[in-house]
Scaffold this active site. Structure first.
Site, PDB file in Angstrom:
ATOM      1  N   HIS A  17      80.757  39.370  38.109  1.00 22.43           N
ATOM      2  CA  HIS A  17      79.971  39.146  39.328  1.00 22.43           C
ATOM      3  C   HIS A  17      78.492  39.493  39.102  1.00 22.43           C
ATOM      4  O   HIS A  17      77.603  38.680  39.405  1.00 22.43           O
ATOM      5  CB  HIS A  17      80.549  40.003  40.452  1.00 22.43           C
ATOM      6  CG  HIS A  17      79.846  39.842  41.763  1.00 22.43           C
ATOM      7  ND1 HIS A  17      80.235  38.925  42.711  1.00 22.43           N
ATOM      8  CD2 HIS A  17      78.746  40.471  42.279  1.00 22.43           C
ATOM      9  CE1 HIS A  17      79.431  38.989  43.756  1.00 22.43           C
ATOM     10  NE2 HIS A  17      78.515  39.924  43.515  1.00 22.43           N
ATOM     11  N   GLU A  18      78.253  40.684  38.558  1.00 18.84           N
ATOM     12  CA  GLU A  18      76.863  41.123  38.360  1.00 18.84           C
ATOM     13  C   GLU A  18      76.170  40.304  37.276  1.00 18.84           C
ATOM     14  O   GLU A  18      74.947  40.145  37.303  1.00 18.84           O
ATOM     15  CB  GLU A  18      76.826  42.611  38.006  1.00 18.84           C
ATOM     16  CG  GLU A  18      77.378  43.526  39.092  1.00 18.84           C
ATOM     17  CD  GLU A  18      76.682  43.347  40.431  1.00 18.84           C
ATOM     18  OE1 GLU A  18      75.487  43.006  40.440  1.00 18.84           O
ATOM     19  OE2 GLU A  18      77.338  43.539  41.467  1.00 18.84           O
TER      20      GLU A  18
END
Length: 501
Positions: A17-18
């Site tokens: 996600h990051e």
């Protein structure tokens, strides 16, 4: 080991996600100060050319901290050009969107090798009710439901929802590896009463005639935790009504779905290397109950849970089914090859076997597409279903309709623990579902979530007016406090479910 699985899976999901945020920030030449997995104190960090990569104590989230993201003043003009809010709204929109997008895409990509290698789980048929539309259409035990009215049957609820409409349904089933189309017309079945009597005396037979002398049998629900006298056409039953469940009249086609088969997947030891059951043994009878499939195992488990002096009863119209509870030593008949073997085992030991994951074979095999294109199609549709189901669960949660479908960190640890006992396929499926769910969750239009930041960017793109970054960050800070309270609430729900509250 479960804790290790939990930390690795959560770390991997958050990292993907990051990474989306990080790569798009770099694409638009935004300076990234920190790429962090987890919150709280630092465990360790690595300093890159511009970015510090760090791992924090609590693996319940992560963040990419960009220059100027918190609205701070930047004196250096060259540095200011690299700040988050120096970029146009459409670039900030894409940087923010990239995190949820990467999460969702990762889930889609992960489902493909799962489908290619292990196939996909589809509902199987365990029992066919005599005289039902299913029997008339020649459905059989072991058939697998591929689709209903053109919808892939990823879950039994998809089948039930279509049947409940009461309209003719088109089923595609898989039998002996071949697909077959069938048309069925659902039939309205009467309401069902399911109840448990403690300290039960007597034997029921035939239709329920009266409850405590009242010929309106629907009043039974009013006597929970009270002593009742039930008159049946063929006998009288007395006892304390401890549980009562009424299922309203509904459309059905007369099938029950498969789960586990009464066949052991591995050897079962009692103690000191003593075999009780061997791999391949099939349970065919327990005391007076014939065991053929999953529904029989469900009834058996309920009997083992109740204890000897209790009775469970199911009434649907004039159809009666009842069983007494089991305790102490019970007689189990198994089929081992061509031999029939009888064993006496403790009811508690048998109950523990039924509660332990991965001890019994699946009732029907997973469907593995022969055509790679079909595998891709099924994989994408399975992900679409997970995505829509997650969105629906979140909607119901905020409407306070169903909280049981939402789990937090504690509940997630339980899900991963159960999957790790089943095998790699189950673990990878859980990872795929988690990462898709994380992407959907972050798209919620709440301050502090990516969805809230996306809304601010969209408003600016439409109105061409920028909100003061410091004001926006105050709003996100308040949103973060709300999310932390929500996190604690969901954790409380998780613990309550674990304790049976």
């Amino acid at each position: 080991m479960v804790i290790v699985y939990f930390i690795l899976i959560l770390t991997g999901v958050i990292m993907v996600h990051e990474l989306g945020h990080y790569l798009f920030a770099r694409l638009f030449k935004v300076k990234v100060l920190e790429f962090a997995i987890g919150f709280g104190p630092k465990i360790f960090s690595v300093k890159g050319r511009e970015t510090t990569f760090r791992l924090n104590v609590f693996p319940i989230g992560g963040y990419v901290r960009m220059l100027g993201e918190e609205g701070e003043e930047i004196a250096d003009e060259e540095e200011k050009e690299k700040s988050f809010y120096a970029k146009p709204a459409w670039q900030r929109f894409l940087i923010t969107l990239a995190g949820p997008l990467f999460s969702i895409l990762a889930g889609y990509l992960l489902f493909l090798p799962i489908t290619l290698n292990w196939g996909i789980a589809l509902p199987g048929i365990d029992e066919v009710v005599p005289g039902s539309p299913a029997e008339e259409a020649e459905l059989r035990r072991g058939d697998v439901v591929y689709s209903i009215n053109g919808k892939i049957a990823f879950d039994t609820s998809i089948i039930s929802n279509e049947i409940q409409k009461g309209l003719p349904v088109e089923l595609v089933i898989i039998r002996n590896g071949e697909k077959k189309s069938l048309r069925l017309i659902p039939r309205m079945y009467p309401e069902t009463y399911e109840f448990v009597l403690e300290s039960a005396e007597g034997t029921p037979s035939g239709k329920l005639v009266s409850v405590n002398g009242n010929r309106d049998t629907s009043v039974l629900k009013e006597f929970v935790n009270e002593y009742v006298v039930l008159e049946f056409e063929g006998g009288t039953v007395k006892g304390i009504l401890k549980q009562f469940n009424e299922i309203p009249a509904r459309y059905m086609i007369g099938i029950s779905f498969s789960g586990l088969a009464p066949v052991f997947k591995k050897d079962i030891y009692f103690k000191e290397g003593l075999f009780v059951f061997k791999k391949g043994d099939r349970i065919v009878r327990v005391e007076d109950q014939e065991i053929e499939g999953w529904q029989d195992l469900v009834v058996l488990y309920q009997r083992l849970t109740l204890g000897k002096d209790a009775m469970m009863v199911s009434l649907q119209g004039n159809d009666l089914e009842w069983w007494r509870g089991l305790s102490g030593s019970v007689r189990v008949v198994i089929k081992r090859g061509d031999s029939t073997i009888e064993k006496n085992v403790e009811a508690s030991f048998l109950k523990n076997i039924l509660e332990t994951p991965d001890l019994l074979e699946m009732g029907v095999p997973r469907y593995k597409p022969k055509n790679p294109l079909e595998a891709v199609n099924l994989s994408v549709k399975a992900c679409n279903y997970v995505l829509l189901t997650t969105a629906s669960s979140l909607k119901n949660f905020f409407r306070n309709v169903q909280t049981g479908q939402i789990v937090g960190v504690v509940g997630l640890a339980g899900v991963i623990s159960a999957a790790s006992k089943t095998g790699l396929e189950a673990v990878l499926t859980v990872v795929a579902v988690i990462t898709i769910s994380l992407g959907v969750l972050n798209l919620l239009p709440l301050p502090a979530l990516d969805g809230g930041r996306i809304i601010f960017s969209l408003v600016e793109m439409i109105t061409r007016k920028r909100l003061n970054p410091q004001v926006e960050n105050i709003i996100h800070f308040l949103g973060f406090i709300f999310l932390m309270i929500l996190f604690l609430y969901i954790t409380f729900l998780d613990i309550g479910r674990m304790m049976g509250i």
